[in-house]
Scaffold this motif. Structure first.
Motif, mmCIF file in Angstrom:
data_model
loop_
_atom_site.group_PDB
_atom_site.id
_atom_site.type_symbol
_atom_site.label_atom_id
_atom_site.label_comp_id
_atom_site.label_asym_id
_atom_site.label_seq_id
_atom_site.Cartn_x
_atom_site.Cartn_y
_atom_site.Cartn_z
ATOM 1 N N ILE A 96 -95.746 -46.772 -2.991
ATOM 2 C CA ILE A 96 -96.856 -46.041 -2.360
ATOM 3 C C ILE A 96 -97.154 -44.726 -3.088
ATOM 4 O O ILE A 96 -98.315 -44.404 -3.353
ATOM 5 C CB ILE A 96 -96.589 -45.823 -0.858
ATOM 6 N N PRO A 97 -96.114 -43.930 -3.460
ATOM 7 C CA PRO A 97 -96.421 -42.719 -4.252
ATOM 8 C C PRO A 97 -97.044 -43.035 -5.613
ATOM 9 O O PRO A 97 -97.793 -42.220 -6.160
ATOM 10 C CB PRO A 97 -95.052 -42.058 -4.420
ATOM 11 N N LEU A 98 -96.753 -44.214 -6.172
ATOM 12 C CA LEU A 98 -97.266 -44.576 -7.497
ATOM 13 C C LEU A 98 -98.644 -45.222 -7.438
ATOM 14 O O LEU A 98 -99.552 -44.866 -8.187
ATOM 15 C CB LEU A 98 -96.288 -45.525 -8.199
ATOM 16 N N PHE A 99 -98.789 -46.225 -6.546
ATOM 17 C CA PHE A 99 -100.020 -47.019 -6.505
ATOM 18 C C PHE A 99 -100.880 -46.750 -5.277
ATOM 19 O O PHE A 99 -102.009 -47.214 -5.208
ATOM 20 C CB PHE A 99 -99.690 -48.524 -6.526
ATOM 21 N N GLY A 100 -100.317 -46.053 -4.274
ATOM 22 C CA GLY A 100 -101.027 -45.892 -3.016
ATOM 23 C C GLY A 100 -100.796 -47.082 -2.101
ATOM 24 O O GLY A 100 -100.210 -48.096 -2.513
ATOM 25 N N GLU A 101 -101.257 -46.968 -0.871
ATOM 26 C CA GLU A 101 -101.046 -48.042 0.097
ATOM 27 C C GLU A 101 -101.835 -49.298 -0.265
ATOM 28 O O GLU A 101 -101.326 -50.413 -0.172
ATOM 29 C CB GLU A 101 -101.420 -47.554 1.499
ATOM 30 N N THR A 102 -103.075 -49.124 -0.710
ATOM 31 C CA THR A 102 -103.883 -50.279 -1.104
ATOM 32 C C THR A 102 -103.279 -50.979 -2.315
ATOM 33 O O THR A 102 -103.189 -52.216 -2.358
ATOM 34 C CB THR A 102 -105.332 -49.851 -1.414
ATOM 35 N N GLY A 103 -102.826 -50.208 -3.285
ATOM 36 C CA GLY A 103 -102.196 -50.794 -4.459
ATOM 37 C C GLY A 103 -100.929 -51.549 -4.115
ATOM 38 O O GLY A 103 -100.633 -52.610 -4.693
ATOM 39 N N THR A 104 -100.169 -51.023 -3.159
ATOM 40 C CA THR A 104 -98.945 -51.694 -2.724
ATOM 41 C C THR A 104 -99.264 -53.023 -2.057
ATOM 42 O O THR A 104 -98.553 -54.024 -2.255
ATOM 43 C CB THR A 104 -98.157 -50.784 -1.762
ATOM 44 N N LEU A 105 -100.329 -53.059 -1.266
ATOM 45 C CA LEU A 105 -100.730 -54.312 -0.620
ATOM 46 C C LEU A 105 -101.154 -55.354 -1.655
ATOM 47 O O LEU A 105 -100.874 -56.549 -1.497
ATOM 48 C CB LEU A 105 -101.868 -54.050 0.370
ATOM 49 N N TRP A 106 -101.816 -54.911 -2.728
ATOM 50 C CA TRP A 106 -102.161 -55.846 -3.803
ATOM 51 C C TRP A 106 -100.906 -56.284 -4.559
ATOM 52 O O TRP A 106 -100.787 -57.439 -4.989
ATOM 53 C CB TRP A 106 -103.144 -55.201 -4.779
ATOM 54 N N PHE A 107 -99.952 -55.365 -4.713
ATOM 55 C CA PHE A 107 -98.705 -55.673 -5.433
ATOM 56 C C PHE A 107 -97.913 -56.765 -4.726
ATOM 57 O O PHE A 107 -97.148 -57.504 -5.362
ATOM 58 C CB PHE A 107 -97.879 -54.395 -5.560
ATOM 59 N N ALA A 108 -98.093 -56.883 -3.417
ATOM 60 C CA ALA A 108 -97.383 -57.913 -2.664
ATOM 61 C C ALA A 108 -97.701 -59.312 -3.180
ATOM 62 O O ALA A 108 -96.859 -60.224 -3.131
ATOM 63 C CB ALA A 108 -97.739 -57.813 -1.177
ATOM 64 N N ILE A 109 -98.909 -59.496 -3.697
ATOM 65 C CA ILE A 109 -99.313 -60.808 -4.212
ATOM 66 C C ILE A 109 -98.405 -61.248 -5.352
ATOM 67 O O ILE A 109 -98.077 -62.429 -5.488
ATOM 68 C CB ILE A 109 -100.789 -60.777 -4.668
ATOM 69 N N ALA A 110 -97.985 -60.300 -6.183
ATOM 70 C CA ALA A 110 -97.109 -60.634 -7.308
ATOM 71 C C ALA A 110 -95.786 -61.210 -6.810
ATOM 72 O O ALA A 110 -95.286 -62.213 -7.340
ATOM 73 C CB ALA A 110 -96.867 -59.397 -8.168
ATOM 74 N N TRP A 111 -95.218 -60.588 -5.789
ATOM 75 C CA TRP A 111 -93.936 -61.056 -5.255
ATOM 76 C C TRP A 111 -94.074 -62.415 -4.578
ATOM 77 O O TRP A 111 -93.263 -63.321 -4.823
ATOM 78 C CB TRP A 111 -93.380 -60.032 -4.265
ATOM 79 N N VAL A 112 -95.081 -62.557 -3.750
ATOM 80 C CA VAL A 112 -95.303 -63.845 -3.085
ATOM 81 C C VAL A 112 -95.618 -64.922 -4.127
ATOM 82 O O VAL A 112 -95.148 -66.065 -4.023
ATOM 83 C CB VAL A 112 -96.443 -63.730 -2.050
ATOM 84 N N GLY A 113 -96.391 -64.545 -5.146
ATOM 85 C CA GLY A 113 -96.723 -65.508 -6.198
ATOM 86 C C GLY A 113 -95.490 -66.005 -6.935
ATOM 87 O O GLY A 113 -95.345 -67.212 -7.180
ATOM 88 N N VAL A 114 -94.598 -65.095 -7.290
ATOM 89 C CA VAL A 114 -93.364 -65.490 -7.982
ATOM 90 C C VAL A 114 -92.502 -66.370 -7.082
ATOM 91 O O VAL A 114 -92.005 -67.427 -7.501
ATOM 92 C CB VAL A 114 -92.576 -64.251 -8.440
ATOM 93 N N GLY A 115 -92.319 -65.961 -5.824
ATOM 94 C CA GLY A 115 -91.507 -66.744 -4.896
ATOM 95 C C GLY A 115 -92.097 -68.124 -4.662
ATOM 96 O O GLY A 115 -91.368 -69.129 -4.651
#
Length: 427
Positions: free
Chosen positions: A166-185
């Motif tokens: 969140i300090p790096l990407f913000g809350e919106t960026g973190t929500l988009w980052f979740a796609i990477a984790w779900v995608g890998v899993g």
């Protein structure tokens, strides 16, 4: 007949990548837990509107959890996991673009609600794959590892990683980052579990027969009293977990002077402990006996831990060290119910999908029942009254374990009174 498989401390090695996939997938799914509600209110929506978003999501998740066992059995777990994975990616993207992105409340409700169907379909279909693949004498330890990976994902990585992103990407960026984790899993599960296990014979049923099998996720509660009693035990299993999350901040922060950070650290310790105790009790259940362990260490243990969670802080006051004691106790005892996942399919060997669906329903109902009890009891008997109601229910569950008869491999074989009748029914 299932053969004994290679395992490492109860972890089935042929399903190793599936377990890792669950941890990675649930990490991404859990990113928003700590901040999405506040994020929605910060956008100008009311707390009630924000709460409704999560209510719709929770209702969809409960429906998906209930049906996932049977769905996975009649279309194969791998196909059900694929549907859950794709549904998550599509609905999360639509939620981000047109719900949050356009500040469109109806679309937020729609897309986030539909996304609630996705994660239960993904993770509980994997449970069905475990049930189909792992011999029943190893099922308790295998499910202990499942819940440990679930806790690592949603309870640890999913909770802590956003504090850095969140300090790096913000809350919106973190929500988009979740796609990477779900995608890998999701991709891990789709590619590395492709040839694992043998599809159930129910995958070859006609559409009409599959619909009949799906209905068993309801009727089995009334045709098998042992499943019904096991359902009650599983509901009671986590009432302290879900209930204490509601009432204990009122006690610790509101009355005893703990800061919110201190309370969250205490609660985080509880979740951290369950990572290890889920594995431990899964293995021990095969030695001690599934229901014997649930009775003495789960039911009686949680009754004692629940009382300690209230009376120790009340006695010692604002003392974080002493407050951690009941958190650790509860983390140890609440995980002793892990063998219940193995009990359900063994009680219904010819309808394992329906049995797992009832198990999932029980877990969802626990999330509803615990705060409901708190809301009814608090106005009349305060926090201590809620704690005593939870304690009494654990004692009721202990009695129910004496009435459920299950044939556990390696232990005294007890015939299930109604099982022969149900097994003789045509598919």
């Amino acid at each position: 007949m299932q053969k004994k498989q290679a395992h490492w401390f109860g972890l089935p090695l042929n399903l190793l990548w599936g377990y890792i996939a669950i941890a990675v997938f649930m990490s991404g799914d859990g990113f928003e837990m700590a901040f999405l509600s506040k994020h929605i209110t910060d956008m100008g929506f009311s707390p009630a509107e924000s709460a409704l978003v999560f209510t719709v999501y929770g209702l969809a998740a409960a429906v998906a959890a209930w049906s996932s066992g049977v769905v996975a059995e009649i279309i194969t777990p791998q196909k059900a996991m694929r549907i859950g994975f794709i549904l998550w990616l599509v609905m999360h993207t639509l939620f981000m673009l047109f719900g949050l992105g356009m500040k469109n409340y109806p679309l937020m409700l729609l897309f986030y609600g539909i996304r609630g169907l996705a994660y239960p379909l993904f993770i509980y279909s994997f449970v069905m794959l475990v049930v189909q693949t792992v011999p029943k004498q190893q099922l308790s330890s295998a499910m202990g590892w499942f819940w440990a990976m679930y806790s690592i994902g949603i309870g640890c990585i999913g909770s802590y990683l956003p504090s850095f992103t969140i300090p790096l990407f913000g809350e919106t960026g973190t929500l988009w980052f979740a796609i990477a984790w779900v995608g890998v899993g999701g991709m891990m599960a789709l590619t590395l579990l492709r040839n694992v296990g043998t599809p159930s014979e129910k995958a070859n049923l006609t559409p009409k027969e599959k619909l009949t099998e799906l209905s068993r996720a309801v009727t089995i509660l009334f045709t098998n009293p042992h499943i019904f009693m096991s359902c009650l035990i599983r509901i009671i299993n986590t009432i302290s977990l879900f209930g204490f999350a509601v009432i204990m901040p009122m006690l610790f922060v509101g009355r005893l002077g703990f800061s919110m950070s201190e309370w969250l650290q205490i609660w985080a310790v509880f979740f951290f402990v369950t990572i290890f105790t889920n594995i431990m009790w899964g293995i021990l259940g095969e030695k001690i006996g599934w229901l014997r362990q649930v009775r003495w260490f789960g039911c009686i243990g949680c009754a004692i831990s629940s009382l300690a969670f209230y009376y120790l802080p009340m006695h010692f006051g604002h003392n974080v060290g002493m407050a951690l004691v009941p958190a650790v106790m509860l983390g140890i005892t609440v995980a002793a119910f892990v063998p219940m996942t193995a009990v359900f399919p063994v009680l219904e060997p010819k309808h394992k999908g329906a049995a797992i669906s009832i198990y999932n329903l029980s877990a969802g109902l626990s999330n509803f029942v615990a705060p409901a009890i708190a809301s009814m009891v608090l106005p009349f008997f305060d926090i201590v009254g809620v704690v005593w109601v939870y304690t009494a229910l654990y004692l009721v569950a202990a009695v129910l374990t004496l009435l459920v008869k299950v044939d556990q491999p390696g232990h005294s074989k007890v015939p299930v009174a109604t099982q022969h009748k149900i097994e003789s029914e045509p598919y």
